[in-house]
Motif scaffolding. Structure first.
Motif, PDB file in Angstrom:
ATOM      1  N   TYR A  17       0.835  -1.188   0.000  1.00  0.00           N
ATOM      2  CA  TYR A  17       0.000   0.000   0.000  1.00  0.00           C
ATOM      3  C   TYR A  17       0.879   1.251   0.000  1.00  0.00           C
ATOM      4  O   TYR A  17       1.990   1.250   0.527  1.00  0.00           O
ATOM      5  N   LYS A  18       0.350   2.316  -0.566  1.00  0.00           N
ATOM      6  CA  LYS A  18       1.096   3.573  -0.638  1.00  0.00           C
ATOM      7  C   LYS A  18       0.438   4.623   0.255  1.00  0.00           C
ATOM      8  O   LYS A  18      -0.779   4.817   0.205  1.00  0.00           O
ATOM      9  N   VAL A  19       1.243   5.276   1.067  1.00  0.00           N
ATOM     10  CA  VAL A  19       0.799   6.381   1.904  1.00  0.00           C
ATOM     11  C   VAL A  19       1.478   7.631   1.365  1.00  0.00           C
ATOM     12  O   VAL A  19       2.706   7.736   1.380  1.00  0.00           O
ATOM     13  N   ILE A  20       0.683   8.572   0.905  1.00  0.00           N
ATOM     14  CA  ILE A  20       1.205   9.706   0.133  1.00  0.00           C
ATOM     15  C   ILE A  20       1.065  11.001   0.925  1.00  0.00           C
ATOM     16  O   ILE A  20      -0.026  11.374   1.363  1.00  0.00           O
ATOM     17  N   THR A  21       2.180  11.683   1.122  1.00  0.00           N
ATOM     18  CA  THR A  21       2.190  13.000   1.751  1.00  0.00           C
ATOM     19  C   THR A  21       2.543  14.028   0.674  1.00  0.00           C
ATOM     20  O   THR A  21       2.734  13.694  -0.497  1.00  0.00           O
ATOM     21  N   LYS A  22       2.649  15.273   1.067  1.00  0.00           N
ATOM     22  CA  LYS A  22       2.982  16.330   0.107  1.00  0.00           C
ATOM     23  C   LYS A  22       4.374  16.142  -0.460  1.00  0.00           C
ATOM     24  O   LYS A  22       4.639  16.478  -1.629  1.00  0.00           O
ATOM     25  N   HIS A  23       5.272  15.579   0.335  1.00  0.00           N
ATOM     26  CA  HIS A  23       6.670  15.509  -0.064  1.00  0.00           C
ATOM     27  C   HIS A  23       7.167  14.114  -0.402  1.00  0.00           C
ATOM     28  O   HIS A  23       8.241  13.968  -1.002  1.00  0.00           O
ATOM     29  N   GLU A  24       6.409  13.080  -0.050  1.00  0.00           N
ATOM     30  CA  GLU A  24       6.956  11.738  -0.176  1.00  0.00           C
ATOM     31  C   GLU A  24       5.850  10.709  -0.343  1.00  0.00           C
ATOM     32  O   GLU A  24       4.693  10.950   0.014  1.00  0.00           O
ATOM     33  N   THR A  25       6.211   9.560  -0.900  1.00  0.00           N
ATOM     34  CA  THR A  25       5.311   8.405  -0.953  1.00  0.00           C
ATOM     35  C   THR A  25       5.977   7.260  -0.211  1.00  0.00           C
ATOM     36  O   THR A  25       7.116   6.886  -0.519  1.00  0.00           O
ATOM     37  N   TYR A  26       5.272   6.726   0.790  1.00  0.00           N
ATOM     38  CA  TYR A  26       5.799   5.635   1.599  1.00  0.00           C
ATOM     39  C   TYR A  26       5.008   4.364   1.278  1.00  0.00           C
ATOM     40  O   TYR A  26       3.816   4.430   0.960  1.00  0.00           O
ATOM     41  N   GLU A  27       5.671   3.223   1.383  1.00  0.00           N
ATOM     42  CA  GLU A  27       5.021   1.950   1.092  1.00  0.00           C
ATOM     43  C   GLU A  27       5.030   1.056   2.326  1.00  0.00           C
ATOM     44  O   GLU A  27       5.981   1.064   3.105  1.00  0.00           O
ATOM     45  N   ALA A  28       3.964   0.274   2.466  1.00  0.00           N
ATOM     46  CA  ALA A  28       3.846  -0.590   3.641  1.00  0.00           C
ATOM     47  C   ALA A  28       3.022  -1.828   3.335  1.00  0.00           C
ATOM     48  O   ALA A  28       2.138  -1.816   2.481  1.00  0.00           O
ATOM     49  N   LYS A  29       3.338  -2.905   4.072  1.00  0.00           N
ATOM     50  CA  LYS A  29       2.557  -4.132   3.965  1.00  0.00           C
ATOM     51  C   LYS A  29       1.210  -3.981   4.671  1.00  0.00           C
ATOM     52  O   LYS A  29       0.216  -4.584   4.270  1.00  0.00           O
ATOM     53  N   SER A  30       1.206  -3.196   5.748  1.00  0.00           N
ATOM     54  CA  SER A  30      -0.009  -2.999   6.531  1.00  0.00           C
ATOM     55  C   SER A  30      -0.055  -1.551   7.034  1.00  0.00           C
ATOM     56  O   SER A  30       0.989  -0.905   7.158  1.00  0.00           O
ATOM     57  N   ILE A  31      -1.264  -1.083   7.301  1.00  0.00           N
ATOM     58  CA  ILE A  31      -1.445   0.298   7.755  1.00  0.00           C
ATOM     59  C   ILE A  31      -2.374   0.312   8.966  1.00  0.00           C
ATOM     60  O   ILE A  31      -3.395  -0.386   8.987  1.00  0.00           O
ATOM     61  N   VAL A  32      -2.021   1.111   9.965  1.00  0.00           N
ATOM     62  CA  VAL A  32      -2.919   1.406  11.079  1.00  0.00           C
ATOM     63  C   VAL A  32      -3.274   2.889  10.996  1.00  0.00           C
ATOM     64  O   VAL A  32      -2.388   3.742  11.041  1.00  0.00           O
ATOM     65  N   ILE A  33      -4.557   3.182  10.865  1.00  0.00           N
ATOM     66  CA  ILE A  33      -5.013   4.570  10.777  1.00  0.00           C
ATOM     67  C   ILE A  33      -5.476   5.022  12.157  1.00  0.00           C
ATOM     68  O   ILE A  33      -6.402   4.457  12.739  1.00  0.00           O
ATOM     69  N   ALA A  34      -4.778   6.020  12.684  1.00  0.00           N
ATOM     70  CA  ALA A  34      -5.109   6.568  14.002  1.00  0.00           C
ATOM     71  C   ALA A  34      -5.060   8.088  13.904  1.00  0.00           C
ATOM     72  O   ALA A  34      -4.433   8.765  14.713  1.00  0.00           O
ATOM     73  N   SER A  35      -5.730   8.608  12.888  1.00  0.00           N
ATOM     74  CA  SER A  35      -5.617  10.029  12.543  1.00  0.00           C
ATOM     75  C   SER A  35      -6.453  10.958  13.413  1.00  0.00           C
ATOM     76  O   SER A  35      -6.412  12.177  13.252  1.00  0.00           O
ATOM     77  N   GLY A  36      -7.222  10.393  14.331  1.00  0.00           N
ATOM     78  CA  GLY A  36      -7.895  11.206  15.329  1.00  0.00           C
ATOM     79  C   GLY A  36      -9.055  12.043  14.811  1.00  0.00           C
ATOM     80  O   GLY A  36      -9.657  11.763  13.769  1.00  0.00           O
ATOM     81  N   SER A  37      -9.342  13.103  15.567  1.00  0.00           N
ATOM     82  CA  SER A  37     -10.465  13.977  15.237  1.00  0.00           C
ATOM     83  C   SER A  37     -10.075  15.422  15.535  1.00  0.00           C
ATOM     84  O   SER A  37      -9.018  15.689  16.095  1.00  0.00           O
TER      85      SER A  37
END
Length: 301
Positions: A90-110
């Motif tokens: 999976y790809k996690v994309i920010t403004k400056h970079e693209t990161y790759e991971a086998k698994s993702i935990v989303i804890a982005s809050g509120s």
């Protein structure tokens, strides 16, 4: 580099998942757009987190952060703009970079929920969201807490020794808290007034906020104050999931099963972003559950 696990969010849930991941010797990355520790840093006194009879919110947040850093959890301060779940890794994309991971935990809050009035016109001019950040500016002054339920009661209670007078203005017929002890403490405040069934119309003022215009039983009136704290609760940080395959409910919180698993294999969610009771104890527990699921997913590959 393909990480075993990428954690999106550095609050209590994300840092808990990160601590477990580092102890499991997974290659892990935590992405946090602001300071690690989460919203608990903005709380006043925390009395319902096991192990601490009473601790300031920012101190608890600092302890979470220090614990994660003790296990050398890599934390990069970047905002995630989107994730690509169309293929693995999976790809996690920010403004400056693209990161790759086998698994993702989303804890982005509120984040704080806005009432949808003209509050943005008065931000920094008498309208605030964070009591712990801005209460000092209203020392011995009169303030309004505009909101509902537990959030409004907590805000008022944290202002009780700072403001001269506090007026809770709510559009509800009754003001209740999840924890009844907070209602009891509210009832003991001698500088508190509560205005019920008051539908907010607009924030009034010239160069700064001077009060709130409301409608009560069809009649309009202005409730005056030196400052206004908005406390309508929270909305999830899930905008970066727009266009992804991850299912959200009608309130835009992430849908998960009892194991914190989303509808996408290998992706888990925990903490405030999943909705329900927004409490630090829940976030920490879900952080463990989400990590356990992610670990199982990684080990199957």
């Amino acid at each position: 580099m393909v990480y075993d696990l990428i954690i999106i969010g550095g609050g209590p849930a994300g840092l808990t998942a990160g601590i477990y991941a580092m102890r499991a010797k997974l290659s892990t990355l935590c992405l946090e757009k602001q300071n690690e520790g989460g919203k608990i840093a903005e709380a006043g006194i925390v009395e319902n987190y096991p192990g601490f009879e009473s601790i300031k919110g920012f101190e608890l947040a600092q302890k979470f952060s220090e614990h994660a850093k003790h296990f050398e959890l890599p934390i990069i301060h970047e905002e995630v703009e989107k994730i690509d779940t169309s293929s693995k890794p999976y790809k996690v994309i920010t403004k400056h970079e693209t990161y790759e991971a086998k698994s993702i935990v989303i804890a982005s809050g509120s984040r704080y929920k806005k009432p949808g009035l003209n509050e943005d016109d008065f931000m920094g001019k008498g309208v605030c969201y964070c009591v712990m950040c801005d209460a000092f500016f209203f020392l011995n002054k009169e303030v309004i807490v505009l909101g509902r339920g537990t959030s409004a009661i907590m805000a008022a209670y944290n202002l009780k020794d700072i403001a001269k007078k506090i007026t809770i203005v709510t559009d509800r017929p009754k003001l209740t808290a999840v924890e009844k002890i907070m209602e009891e403490r509210m009832n003991l405040m001698n500088n508190l007034e509560i205005v019920l069934n008051a539908e907010p119309i607009e924030i009034v003022g010239k160069e700064k906020a001077e009060g709130v215009k409301v409608s009560i039983d069809g009649k309009e009136k202005i409730i005056s104050a030196d400052g206004i704290f908005i406390s309508f609760g929270y909305v999830p940080n899930t905008e970066f999931l727009d266009g992804s395959e991850i299912k959200l409910n009608k309130r835009k919180f992430i849908e998960t099963d009892e194991n914190c698993k989303t509808n996408v294999d290998g992706i888990y969610a925990c903490g405030d972003v999943t909705g329900g009771i927004l409490q630090v104890s829940k976030a920490v527990g879900e952080g463990v559950t989400a990590f356990t699921g992610a670990l199982s997913s990684i080990q199957k590959e």
